[in-house]
Design a protein around this motif. Structure first.
Motif, PDB file in Angstrom:
ATOM      1  N   THR A   6       0.822  -1.141   0.049  1.00 53.29           N
ATOM      2  CA  THR A   6      -0.070  -0.058   0.012  1.00 53.29           C
ATOM      3  C   THR A   6       0.895   1.274   0.064  1.00 53.29           C
ATOM      4  O   THR A   6       2.034   1.249   0.261  1.00 53.29           O
ATOM      5  N   ALA A   7       0.184   2.310  -0.302  1.00 53.47           N
ATOM      6  CA  ALA A   7       0.967   3.548  -0.354  1.00 53.47           C
ATOM      7  C   ALA A   7       1.488   4.215   0.862  1.00 53.47           C
ATOM      8  O   ALA A   7       2.495   4.374   1.108  1.00 53.47           O
ATOM      9  N   ALA A   8       0.676   3.812   2.031  1.00 56.60           N
ATOM     10  CA  ALA A   8       0.803   4.009   3.201  1.00 56.60           C
ATOM     11  C   ALA A   8       2.293   3.207   3.889  1.00 56.60           C
ATOM     12  O   ALA A   8       2.994   3.804   4.455  1.00 56.60           O
ATOM     13  N   ALA A   9       2.344   2.094   3.334  1.00 54.05           N
ATOM     14  CA  ALA A   9       3.614   1.111   3.619  1.00 54.05           C
ATOM     15  C   ALA A   9       4.933   1.605   3.175  1.00 54.05           C
ATOM     16  O   ALA A   9       5.747   1.777   3.553  1.00 54.05           O
ATOM     17  N   ARG A  10       4.714   2.049   1.912  1.00 53.90           N
ATOM     18  CA  ARG A  10       5.683   2.837   1.081  1.00 53.90           C
ATOM     19  C   ARG A  10       6.265   4.042   1.714  1.00 53.90           C
ATOM     20  O   ARG A  10       7.547   4.441   1.295  1.00 53.90           O
ATOM     21  N   ASP A  11       5.442   4.571   2.607  1.00 53.58           N
ATOM     22  CA  ASP A  11       5.893   5.758   2.938  1.00 53.58           C
ATOM     23  C   ASP A  11       6.595   5.845   4.696  1.00 53.58           C
ATOM     24  O   ASP A  11       6.581   6.501   5.288  1.00 53.58           O
ATOM     25  N   VAL A  12       6.966   4.400   4.865  1.00 54.60           N
ATOM     26  CA  VAL A  12       7.722   4.085   6.186  1.00 54.60           C
ATOM     27  C   VAL A  12       8.985   3.561   5.964  1.00 54.60           C
ATOM     28  O   VAL A  12       9.331   2.741   4.978  1.00 54.60           O
ATOM     29  N   VAL A 116      13.480   0.237   2.930  1.00 57.78           N
ATOM     30  CA  VAL A 116      12.210   1.019   2.552  1.00 57.78           C
ATOM     31  C   VAL A 116      11.275   0.085   1.606  1.00 57.78           C
ATOM     32  O   VAL A 116      11.674  -0.701   0.666  1.00 57.78           O
ATOM     33  N   ASP A 117       9.855   0.243   1.792  1.00 61.08           N
ATOM     34  CA  ASP A 117       9.081  -0.595   0.860  1.00 61.08           C
ATOM     35  C   ASP A 117       8.571  -0.072  -0.363  1.00 61.08           C
ATOM     36  O   ASP A 117       7.435  -0.061  -0.637  1.00 61.08           O
ATOM     37  N   ALA A 118       9.525   0.419  -1.091  1.00 60.35           N
ATOM     38  CA  ALA A 118       9.482   1.016  -2.492  1.00 60.35           C
ATOM     39  C   ALA A 118      10.758   0.661  -3.320  1.00 60.35           C
ATOM     40  O   ALA A 118      11.808   0.719  -2.686  1.00 60.35           O
ATOM     41  N   PRO A 119      10.669   0.578  -4.616  1.00 60.35           N
ATOM     42  CA  PRO A 119      11.389   0.512  -5.563  1.00 60.35           C
ATOM     43  C   PRO A 119      12.489   1.678  -5.405  1.00 60.35           C
ATOM     44  O   PRO A 119      12.050   2.989  -5.428  1.00 60.35           O
ATOM     45  N   LEU A 120      13.670   1.518  -5.957  1.00 65.03           N
ATOM     46  CA  LEU A 120      14.493   2.798  -6.059  1.00 65.03           C
ATOM     47  C   LEU A 120      14.192   3.853  -7.112  1.00 65.03           C
ATOM     48  O   LEU A 120      14.021   5.090  -6.802  1.00 65.03           O
ATOM     49  N   GLU A 121      13.690   3.222  -8.182  1.00 71.32           N
ATOM     50  CA  GLU A 121      13.348   3.985  -9.237  1.00 71.32           C
ATOM     51  C   GLU A 121      12.024   4.912  -8.833  1.00 71.32           C
ATOM     52  O   GLU A 121      11.853   6.385  -9.148  1.00 71.32           O
ATOM     53  N   GLU A 122      11.062   4.412  -8.037  1.00 68.77           N
ATOM     54  CA  GLU A 122       9.952   5.105  -7.728  1.00 68.77           C
ATOM     55  C   GLU A 122      10.273   6.232  -6.450  1.00 68.77           C
ATOM     56  O   GLU A 122       9.637   7.326  -6.685  1.00 68.77           O
ATOM     57  N   PHE A 123      11.176   5.788  -5.483  1.00 68.62           N
ATOM     58  CA  PHE A 123      11.691   6.865  -4.571  1.00 68.62           C
ATOM     59  C   PHE A 123      12.174   8.043  -5.267  1.00 68.62           C
ATOM     60  O   PHE A 123      11.979   9.103  -4.918  1.00 68.62           O
ATOM     61  N   PHE A 154      28.338  12.215  13.531  1.00 70.02           N
ATOM     62  CA  PHE A 154      28.338  11.709  12.355  1.00 70.02           C
ATOM     63  C   PHE A 154      27.715  10.297  12.229  1.00 70.02           C
ATOM     64  O   PHE A 154      27.864   9.395  13.039  1.00 70.02           O
ATOM     65  N   PHE A 155      26.592  10.412  11.142  1.00 71.67           N
ATOM     66  CA  PHE A 155      25.841   9.071  11.157  1.00 71.67           C
ATOM     67  C   PHE A 155      25.757   8.678   9.805  1.00 71.67           C
ATOM     68  O   PHE A 155      26.025   9.475   8.750  1.00 71.67           O
ATOM     69  N   MET A 156      25.865   7.382   9.309  1.00 71.38           N
ATOM     70  CA  MET A 156      26.053   6.798   8.081  1.00 71.38           C
ATOM     71  C   MET A 156      24.775   5.704   8.067  1.00 71.38           C
ATOM     72  O   MET A 156      24.543   4.919   9.087  1.00 71.38           O
ATOM     73  N   GLN A 157      23.818   5.577   7.084  1.00 70.95           N
ATOM     74  CA  GLN A 157      22.795   4.597   7.137  1.00 70.95           C
ATOM     75  C   GLN A 157      22.926   4.121   5.687  1.00 70.95           C
ATOM     76  O   GLN A 157      23.064   4.689   4.596  1.00 70.95           O
ATOM     77  N   LEU A 158      22.815   2.702   5.591  1.00 72.30           N
ATOM     78  CA  LEU A 158      22.437   1.984   4.193  1.00 72.30           C
ATOM     79  C   LEU A 158      21.256   1.338   4.247  1.00 72.30           C
ATOM     80  O   LEU A 158      20.743   0.778   5.027  1.00 72.30           O
ATOM     81  N   THR A 159      20.543   2.144   3.276  1.00 74.69           N
ATOM     82  CA  THR A 159      19.090   1.478   3.049  1.00 74.69           C
ATOM     83  C   THR A 159      18.605   0.897   1.935  1.00 74.69           C
ATOM     84  O   THR A 159      19.268   1.152   0.665  1.00 74.69           O
ATOM     85  N   ARG A 160      18.151  -0.342   1.894  1.00 78.64           N
ATOM     86  CA  ARG A 160      17.816  -1.303   0.786  1.00 78.64           C
ATOM     87  C   ARG A 160      16.456  -0.894   0.387  1.00 78.64           C
ATOM     88  O   ARG A 160      15.589  -0.722   1.170  1.00 78.64           O
TER      89      ARG A 160
END
Length: 381
Positions: A6-12, A116-123, A154-160
């Motif tokens: 859902t769209a809501a899930a993609r925004d989490v 993130v519950d969305a594809p890279l291209e969509e994001f 200093f923060f670093m985050q790897l997001t899939r």
């Protein structure tokens, strides 16, 4: 199979793990880097000034799992890179005279893994909201002026991302710790270390890395630490400023105010470029010329002392009258578009300076000793 998310899930965004990367070699006791403040005390908002960079990558040729498995190596390679740049693993500390310093105490970089519950291209396609949503890909916790030792600068985050195997490397770094150019140099050094250690592991497999790779894959991971709406990370400061990057040969010759005059000239040209009102008050951050910091490639550089002048009024005649020749340049001058991970360059790189308040901010950075300067001018819209 159709994507039923859902769209809501993609925004989490889901935080899957949090760790700390510390240098692999101990720093000698007592080492510090001065952050001199011209008019102490430093305002609380100034402690939140930071550089944010997010680099986006598509999946490698070996499939969607490669990005996550690469995350297993991030902590180890980051720790090795920090050994040559110990200031990046330090903590901020206030001095008795009201200035600050970076204490090189091996405390480390905060490292997170997320999905993130969305594809890279969509994001990436949501261009109008991308800058605001990127705050979730490069998180930040405000520095507490009363207890700064407990606050990572200093923060670093790897997001899939979902489905296509794309991922992002996001960083947030205090301007008291590193200016944008110093940060870019560190990240490029880390990427070289990452590539070298990965190549070595192919010849001699790392048993612990293989073990962790299995347990850190999404399908086998433990319970998520937390899931947070992406929009909740954004603040008013994320959308209220624009930054222009300049190159100049030197500080205006013979001008009594030196860097302040250069900063005023940059503010004047930046306000014209972005159509913003000219800031009458702003802060100036001046970084000393970089100095050799050792390292296995013999080319590592570390930032020198940083000086901050807060709430500086525009210098009379500080614009065109300074004689400064300013050339507006692209953020790609920092070189992060060349940051290679798993033999791939990023498909997109975002840069932002978050001011933490509503004043203008200028950062003056020498490219190399005795040569040209890069200058950022960040102004409220």
């Amino acid at each position: 199979m159709a994507d039923t998310t859902t769209a809501a899930a993609r925004d989490v965004i889901h935080i899957e793990g949090a760790q700390t990367a510390v240098p692999t070699r101990v720093v000698e006791p007592g080492r510090t880097r001065l952050v001199a403040v011209a008019s102490p005390p430093l305002p609380a908002d100034a402690l939140q000034r930071r550089v944010r960079a997010v680099l986006y990558y598509r999946a490698g040729a070996d499939g969607s799992g490669s990005a996550w498995e690469d995350g297993v190596w991030v902590k180890e390679t980051l720790s090795e890179a920090l050994a040559d740049h110990p200031e990046m693993a330090g903590r901020l500390r206030r001095r008795g005279d009201g200035s600050w310093e970076v204490k090189l105490n091996d405390t480390g970089v905060r490292l997170l893994q997320a999905t993130v519950d969305a594809p890279l291209e969509e994001f990436l396609a949501a261009k109008k909201s991308l800058a605001r949503r990127e705050a979730a890909l490069a998180p930040w916790t405000d520095v507490n002026a009363d207890d700064p030792d407990m606050c990572p600068p200093f923060f670093m985050q790897l997001t899939r991302f979902q489905g296509d195997g794309g991922y992002a490397v996001g960083v947030s770094c205090s301007l008291l710790l590193a200016d944008p150019l110093s940060l870019a140099r560190f990240l490029l050094s880390w990427s070289r270390t990452h590539a070298r250690m990965r190549a070595q592991s192919k010849a001699t497999p790392h048993p612990m890395a293989q073990y962790l790779a299995y347990f850190q894959r999404p399908e086998t991971s433990r319970k998520r630490l937390k899931s947070i709406p992406i929009d909740s990370f954004a603040t008013a400061a994320d959308a209220a400023t624009d930054t222009v990057l300049f190159r100049t040969s030197s500080v205006p010759d013979g001008h009594v105010h030196g860097h302040r005059a250069l900063a005023a000239a940059c503010v004047e040209q930046a306000s014209e470029a972005i159509g913003a009102a000219k800031a009458s008050r702003f802060s100036v951050v001046v970084v000393d010329a970089p100095v050799p910091a050792g390292g296995d490639d013999g080319q590592q550089l570390a930032a020198g002392k940083t000086t901050i002048e807060t709430c500086v009024e525009a210098v009379e005649g500080g614009g065109a009258g300074t004689g400064a020749e300013l050339e507006a340049v692209e953020w790609s001058e920092l070189g992060l578009e060349e940051l290679v991970i798993r033999d791939s360059k990023p498909v997109h790189v975002s840069y932002r300076i978050v001011t933490g308040g509503d004043e203008g901010l200028v950062v003056v950075m020498p490219e190399v000793a005795g040569s040209s300067l890069l200058v950022t001018a960040t102004l409220p819209r």
